[in-house]
Design a protein around this motif. Sequence first.
Motif, PDB file in Angstrom:
ATOM      1  N   ALA A 216       0.752  -1.426  -0.015  1.00 19.38           N
ATOM      2  CA  ALA A 216      -0.053  -0.080   0.091  1.00 19.38           C
ATOM      3  C   ALA A 216       1.076   1.351   0.213  1.00 19.38           C
ATOM      4  CB  ALA A 216      -1.017  -0.015   1.126  1.00 19.38           C
ATOM      5  N   ASN A 217       1.872   0.953   0.437  1.00 17.55           N
ATOM      6  CA  ASN A 217       2.763   2.412   0.572  1.00 17.55           C
ATOM      7  C   ASN A 217       4.146   2.574   0.120  1.00 17.55           C
ATOM      8  OD1 ASN A 217       1.381   3.732   3.230  1.00 17.55           O
ATOM      9  ND2 ASN A 217       1.503   1.243   3.743  1.00 17.55           N
ATOM     10  N   MET A 218       4.761   1.491  -0.550  1.00 18.30           N
ATOM     11  CA  MET A 218       5.905   1.629  -1.324  1.00 18.30           C
ATOM     12  C   MET A 218       5.952   2.726  -2.216  1.00 18.30           C
ATOM     13  SD  MET A 218       8.322   0.535   0.540  1.00 18.30           S
ATOM     14  CE  MET A 218       9.755   1.012  -0.701  1.00 18.30           C
ATOM     15  N   SER A 219       5.138   2.538  -3.357  1.00 16.80           N
ATOM     16  CA  SER A 219       4.948   3.578  -4.295  1.00 16.80           C
ATOM     17  C   SER A 219       4.813   4.906  -3.771  1.00 16.80           C
ATOM     18  CB  SER A 219       3.820   3.227  -5.408  1.00 16.80           C
ATOM     19  OG  SER A 219       4.112   1.809  -6.008  1.00 16.80           O
ATOM     20  N   GLY A 220       4.014   5.036  -2.942  1.00 17.10           N
ATOM     21  CA  GLY A 220       4.215   6.481  -2.349  1.00 17.10           C
ATOM     22  C   GLY A 220       5.574   6.970  -1.675  1.00 17.10           C
ATOM     23  N   ILE A 221       6.086   5.799  -0.909  1.00 15.01           N
ATOM     24  CA  ILE A 221       7.383   6.359  -0.403  1.00 15.01           C
ATOM     25  C   ILE A 221       8.443   6.715  -1.592  1.00 15.01           C
ATOM     26  CG2 ILE A 221       9.446   5.177   0.711  1.00 15.01           C
ATOM     27  CD1 ILE A 221       7.591   3.566   2.452  1.00 15.01           C
ATOM     28  N   TYR A 222       8.355   5.788  -2.386  1.00 15.74           N
ATOM     29  CA  TYR A 222       9.374   6.119  -3.755  1.00 15.74           C
ATOM     30  C   TYR A 222       8.973   7.585  -4.553  1.00 15.74           C
ATOM     31  CZ  TYR A 222      11.203   1.312  -3.825  1.00 15.74           C
ATOM     32  OH  TYR A 222      11.567   0.158  -3.770  1.00 15.74           O
ATOM     33  N   ALA A 223       7.589   7.788  -4.481  1.00 14.82           N
ATOM     34  CA  ALA A 223       7.299   9.036  -5.043  1.00 14.82           C
ATOM     35  C   ALA A 223       7.728  10.280  -4.113  1.00 14.82           C
ATOM     36  CB  ALA A 223       5.894   9.140  -5.257  1.00 14.82           C
TER      37      ALA A 223
ATOM     38  N   GLN B 130      -3.672  -7.471   6.444  1.00 13.09           N
ATOM     39  CA  GLN B 130      -3.398  -6.320   5.503  1.00 13.09           C
ATOM     40  C   GLN B 130      -4.627  -5.362   5.885  1.00 13.09           C
ATOM     41  OE1 GLN B 130      -4.441  -8.030   1.602  1.00 13.09           O
ATOM     42  NE2 GLN B 130      -2.627  -7.541   1.038  1.00 13.09           N
ATOM     43  N   THR B 131      -5.589  -5.730   6.374  1.00 14.87           N
ATOM     44  CA  THR B 131      -6.817  -4.644   6.688  1.00 14.87           C
ATOM     45  C   THR B 131      -6.024  -3.718   7.859  1.00 14.87           C
ATOM     46  OG1 THR B 131      -8.743  -6.210   6.357  1.00 14.87           O
ATOM     47  CG2 THR B 131      -8.941  -4.177   7.737  1.00 14.87           C
ATOM     48  N   PHE B 132      -5.580  -4.077   8.757  1.00 14.67           N
ATOM     49  CA  PHE B 132      -5.095  -3.487   9.906  1.00 14.67           C
ATOM     50  C   PHE B 132      -3.866  -2.731   9.497  1.00 14.67           C
ATOM     51  CE2 PHE B 132      -7.501  -6.050  12.901  1.00 14.67           C
ATOM     52  CZ  PHE B 132      -8.011  -5.428  13.547  1.00 14.67           C
ATOM     53  N   ALA B 133      -2.982  -3.264   8.596  1.00 12.68           N
ATOM     54  CA  ALA B 133      -1.911  -2.659   7.926  1.00 12.68           C
ATOM     55  C   ALA B 133      -2.134  -1.563   6.980  1.00 12.68           C
ATOM     56  CB  ALA B 133      -1.020  -3.526   7.198  1.00 12.68           C
ATOM     57  N   ASN B 134      -3.312  -1.708   6.366  1.00 17.06           N
ATOM     58  CA  ASN B 134      -3.524  -0.652   5.228  1.00 17.06           C
ATOM     59  C   ASN B 134      -4.309   0.598   6.138  1.00 17.06           C
ATOM     60  OD1 ASN B 134      -2.721  -2.052   3.243  1.00 17.06           O
ATOM     61  ND2 ASN B 134      -4.504  -3.219   2.932  1.00 17.06           N
TER      62      ASN B 134
ATOM     63  N   ILE C  12      -7.532   2.790   2.941  1.00 14.87           N
ATOM     64  CA  ILE C  12      -8.684   2.367   3.081  1.00 14.87           C
ATOM     65  C   ILE C  12      -9.182   1.715   1.515  1.00 14.87           C
ATOM     66  CG2 ILE C  12     -10.996   3.309   3.242  1.00 14.87           C
ATOM     67  CD1 ILE C  12      -9.304   4.023   5.590  1.00 14.87           C
ATOM     68  N   ASN C  13      -8.858   1.866   0.632  1.00 16.94           N
ATOM     69  CA  ASN C  13      -8.955   0.999  -0.541  1.00 16.94           C
ATOM     70  C   ASN C  13      -8.461  -0.269  -0.325  1.00 16.94           C
ATOM     71  OD1 ASN C  13      -9.955   3.295  -2.051  1.00 16.94           O
ATOM     72  ND2 ASN C  13      -8.114   3.695  -2.977  1.00 16.94           N
ATOM     73  N   PHE C  14      -7.429  -0.423   0.194  1.00 19.27           N
ATOM     74  CA  PHE C  14      -6.734  -1.706   0.476  1.00 19.27           C
ATOM     75  C   PHE C  14      -7.131  -2.519   1.720  1.00 19.27           C
ATOM     76  CE2 PHE C  14      -2.477  -1.689  -2.206  1.00 19.27           C
ATOM     77  CZ  PHE C  14      -3.267  -1.310  -3.369  1.00 19.27           C
ATOM     78  N   ALA C  15      -7.656  -1.548   2.742  1.00 19.13           N
ATOM     79  CA  ALA C  15      -8.233  -2.367   3.686  1.00 19.13           C
ATOM     80  C   ALA C  15      -9.535  -2.768   3.463  1.00 19.13           C
ATOM     81  CB  ALA C  15      -8.341  -1.123   4.788  1.00 19.13           C
ATOM     82  N   THR C  16     -10.051  -2.269   2.467  1.00 15.36           N
ATOM     83  CA  THR C  16     -11.766  -2.839   1.947  1.00 15.36           C
ATOM     84  C   THR C  16     -11.587  -3.870   1.334  1.00 15.36           C
ATOM     85  OG1 THR C  16     -12.313  -0.355   1.779  1.00 15.36           O
ATOM     86  CG2 THR C  16     -13.540  -2.176   0.727  1.00 15.36           C
ATOM     87  N   TYR C  17     -10.744  -4.119   0.445  1.00 16.05           N
ATOM     88  CA  TYR C  17     -10.592  -5.386  -0.238  1.00 16.05           C
ATOM     89  C   TYR C  17      -9.912  -6.435   0.819  1.00 16.05           C
ATOM     90  CZ  TYR C  17      -5.310  -5.971  -1.583  1.00 16.05           C
ATOM     91  OH  TYR C  17      -3.947  -6.318  -1.638  1.00 16.05           O
ATOM     92  N   SER C  18      -9.029  -6.155   1.829  1.00 16.02           N
ATOM     93  CA  SER C  18      -8.605  -6.948   2.869  1.00 16.02           C
ATOM     94  C   SER C  18      -9.721  -7.524   3.574  1.00 16.02           C
ATOM     95  CB  SER C  18      -7.718  -6.243   3.748  1.00 16.02           C
ATOM     96  OG  SER C  18      -6.545  -6.061   2.900  1.00 16.02           O
ATOM     97  N   VAL C  19     -10.807  -6.514   4.107  1.00 13.67           N
ATOM     98  CA  VAL C  19     -12.043  -6.822   4.924  1.00 13.67           C
ATOM     99  C   VAL C  19     -12.673  -7.862   4.200  1.00 13.67           C
ATOM    100  CG1 VAL C  19     -14.078  -6.104   5.685  1.00 13.67           C
ATOM    101  CG2 VAL C  19     -12.033  -4.715   6.211  1.00 13.67           C
TER     102      VAL C  19
END
Length: 447
Positions: A42-49, A163-167, A300-307
């Motif tokens: 969920a976060n690596m592309s953002g970190i890279y950007a 994934q839910t909690f992580a996202n 939130i997007n990724f948490a949704t698919y994880s839920v």
Amino acid sequence: MAASTTMQTSGGKAKPKLSFWQLWNMNFGFFGIQFGWGLQLANMSGIYAQLKANPDEIPILWLAGPMTGLLIQPLIGSMSDRTWTKFGRRRPYFFIGSILASLGLFFMPESQLLWMAATLLWVLDASINVSMEPFRAFVADKLDISQRTAGFAMQSFFIGLGQTFANLLPWIFSKMGVIGTTESGISLTTKYAFQLGAVIFFLSVLYTCFTTSEYPPEDMEAFEREKEENKGIAGYFKELFDSVGSIPKTMKQLAVVQMFTWFGLFCMWMFFGLMTSYHIFGATSADSPEFRAGGEWNGINFATYSVVCFLAAFLIPVIAKETSRKFVHTIALICGGIGLISVLFITNQYILLLSMVGVGIAWASILSMPYAILSGALPPNKMGVYMGIFNFFIVIPEILASLFLGKIVKTIFGEGSIEAPLYIVVAGGVSLLIAAFFVRFVDDNNG
């Protein structure tokens, strides 16, 4: 955890059914492992950007995951097949990998430069693979064929929950009032999420190590003899190459499904967060408030698919029993493909969550059905190495995407295009639909 009332073996004998809580304990480590993957995805592309990478540079920077999976998983699988200690067969690998992965998670958001983050990702991914690969074989070791669908579905449950909690963590920290960035520009919400995730990863794997037993090889003399024949790194690679040359027909059929499936998922993981920032939130650069808001919403997007994933994990074994595992997997992949393609027509952040419902259904099946189908076609004494080889068909499409997708994006959309992420996500959806088509050709004699 106490051993089952009937002795279990690693050979071909029938194994007693485990209770719900035994299944829970043996799979709980996946909660932590997926916490690590979830934060990264969920976060690596953002970190890279935020460390000044252009969108067309993102794919090559993600190369660590598939390359370490290609190299580490089959090797660790083979090594764990040949391991027996007082701590068991698979558990020593869980434990060592969890220590290294937790360190990688903790120090990732401390990166000052792009190359530092990219290097740490290699360390992190290699370590997570050391922990994760033996878990697949662990389930097959412990469970009779009749219970493996439930066992892998329990893994899907913990993967979705982790994934839910992580996202959600970056968004939760934001709602708690955490603002600002590190000196290098990485959001503090991301920093704290990674460092808390490091602790959760380690403790979750430790829980499984201490609550679950393993059983020695049925024929210790034969085990020691085979271990001696495949001694050392050269022996592990010899076994690996021999096994590659004799992979079962079912694995070959599943390989095509896996290739298209994981190409589609990789497109989503690399670009869905960027698509959310640029297409949904209207960000014009990685330095803008809209970009950071989009990154937090992507949690939130990724948490949704994880839920959806961990809820669907309970239903999948039931539906598969009434229909077939192939039917369930086909429908699930179609749901995922439609979910990703639908982003073309969505401009509202709340409606975007509906696309994640389809992805969550697909993800629950992807994490369980192929492994449940495959495990029945594998020899018990080579479960680890074959599960590692099966990972080839996950990482090869990811490597191809990492090496060539950036060049394709740059050629079609131009350098630094903020429109490209949307269309790469849609391409990922098309790839999932193709995967669904090929499920029909898979032999599944056990369900």
